[in-house]
Design an enzyme around this catalytic site. Structure first.
Site, PDB file in Angstrom:
ATOM      1  N   ASP A   3      53.497  45.731  96.496  1.00  0.00           N
ATOM      2  CA  ASP A   3      53.955  46.178  95.194  1.00  0.00           C
ATOM      3  C   ASP A   3      52.916  47.149  94.635  1.00  0.00           C
ATOM      4  O   ASP A   3      51.766  47.191  95.100  1.00  0.00           O
ATOM      5  CB  ASP A   3      54.130  44.962  94.278  1.00  0.00           C
ATOM      6  CG  ASP A   3      54.744  45.334  92.942  1.00  0.00           C
ATOM      7  OD1 ASP A   3      55.640  46.198  92.923  1.00  0.00           O
ATOM      8  OD2 ASP A   3      54.332  44.768  91.920  1.00  0.00           O
ATOM      9  N   ASP A  21      52.576  48.230  90.711  1.00  0.00           N
ATOM     10  CA  ASP A  21      52.040  47.793  89.421  1.00  0.00           C
ATOM     11  C   ASP A  21      51.543  46.356  89.501  1.00  0.00           C
ATOM     12  O   ASP A  21      52.268  45.456  89.933  1.00  0.00           O
ATOM     13  CB  ASP A  21      53.109  47.908  88.334  1.00  0.00           C
ATOM     14  CG  ASP A  21      53.500  49.349  88.060  1.00  0.00           C
ATOM     15  OD1 ASP A  21      52.595  50.168  87.835  1.00  0.00           O
ATOM     16  OD2 ASP A  21      54.707  49.657  88.090  1.00  0.00           O
ATOM     17  N   ASP A  35      52.274  40.691  92.700  1.00  0.00           N
ATOM     18  CA  ASP A  35      51.648  39.958  91.600  1.00  0.00           C
ATOM     19  C   ASP A  35      52.643  39.098  90.841  1.00  0.00           C
ATOM     20  O   ASP A  35      52.271  38.428  89.880  1.00  0.00           O
ATOM     21  CB  ASP A  35      50.986  40.935  90.623  1.00  0.00           C
ATOM     22  CG  ASP A  35      52.014  41.728  89.822  1.00  0.00           C
ATOM     23  OD1 ASP A  35      52.937  42.314  90.448  1.00  0.00           O
ATOM     24  OD2 ASP A  35      51.921  41.761  88.579  1.00  0.00           O
TER      25      ASP A  35
END
Length: 277
Positions: A13, A15, A209
């Site tokens: 990922d 961000d 995250d």
């Protein structure tokens, strides 16, 4: 538990893993450089459909992260791939920005508000009441409802912003029709991404995250999963979910040494973070 095969391709990922509010997370530059030096296939993923892969390449490069255009996979590209497989050469009424409209143009779709095959909802900086009203009427008239991603909020320096999933809920309430979400946690986004780089889930890892998108998508696609704690999820959050990541690490910096360079010994001989559970 059966022993996992060595990781020979990586998906991560963007961000919360590589960058946070426009600033690189420490270790992200070393991780990307190591991937490029290794020659292993990899993808940087994002559910944000606003930008094209070329836009994201330029934005990341300004931050010191040199990710080639072909190594960026967005929910807009996954949506376009899905529509091209479902109905090649179709038509769509689109609410979104250049990342989404460009992806649909590139597969030969015609963008129209006259009896479209699909209404496609993506991320945009300004959601027009007029455009949402038109989308609702087209769906009620028979257009299929597609959404790039289910994220209900997105990050900003001022705090959370309503995102695609929230606006999709408004349209669903008005039409009684649920959308098909192409982005994470739909494993479709992962599988189309893996296909794009010629990788296989059994030897791939997903880094994220968020438990509800990144880890879930990687899990359902059959990959090893790494949860980093530099984004939205804390250690205390993990046990709230009925599933868990394969590994939990502090940040992307902890994963640099897991990437094999061409002259290194086989990864299977190298220690990895302990399995959860």
């Amino acid at each position: 538990m059966a022993e996992r095969k060595p990781i020979t391709s990586w998906l991560t990922d963007m961000d919360g893993v590589l960058i946070h509010e426009g600033i690189p997370i420490p270790g992200a530059d070393a991780f990307i450089k190591r991937l490029r030096d290794s020659g292993l296939p990899f993808l940087v993923l994002t559910n944000n459909s606003i930008y094209t892969a070329r836009d994201l390449h330029a934005r990341l490069k300004r931050m010191g992260l040199d990710v080639p255009v072909e190594n960026i996979w967005t929910s807009a590209l996954a949506t376009a791939q899905f529509l091209d497989d479902q109905r090649p050469g179709g038509t769509a009424y689109v609410i979104g920005e250049a990342g989404l409209t460009t992806a649909l143009h590139d597969i030969g779709y015609v963008l129209t508000d006259h009896d479209p095959d699909y209404v496609v909802l993506g991320e945009t900086r300004t959601y027009s009441f007029e455009a949402l009203t038109k989308a609702i009427r087209l769906i009620n008239a028979g257009a299929r409802f597609i959404c790039t991603n289910p994220d209900e909020t997105g990050p900003s320096a001022e705090g959370p912003l309503p995102a695609t999933g929230s606006v999709a809920a408004l349209i669903t309430k008005a039409t009684g029709k649920d959308p098909y979400f192409a982005g994470k946690p739909n494993p479709l986004m992962m599988r189309t991404g893996l296909n794009a780089i010629g990788a296989h889930s059994e030897t791939s890892a997903m880094i994220g995250d968020r438990m509800d998108t990144d880890v879930l998508a990687g899990l359902e696609a059959g990959m090893q999963t790494f949860l980093v704690l530099t984004g939205l999820t804390t250690v205390a959050d993990i046990d709230r979910y009925p599933f868990g990541p394969s590994h939990v690490v502090e940040s992307i910096a902890d994963l640099v040494d897991l990437i094999d360079l061409p002259d290194q010994a086989d990864q299977a001989e190298k220690p990895a973070p302990a399995e959860r559970g």
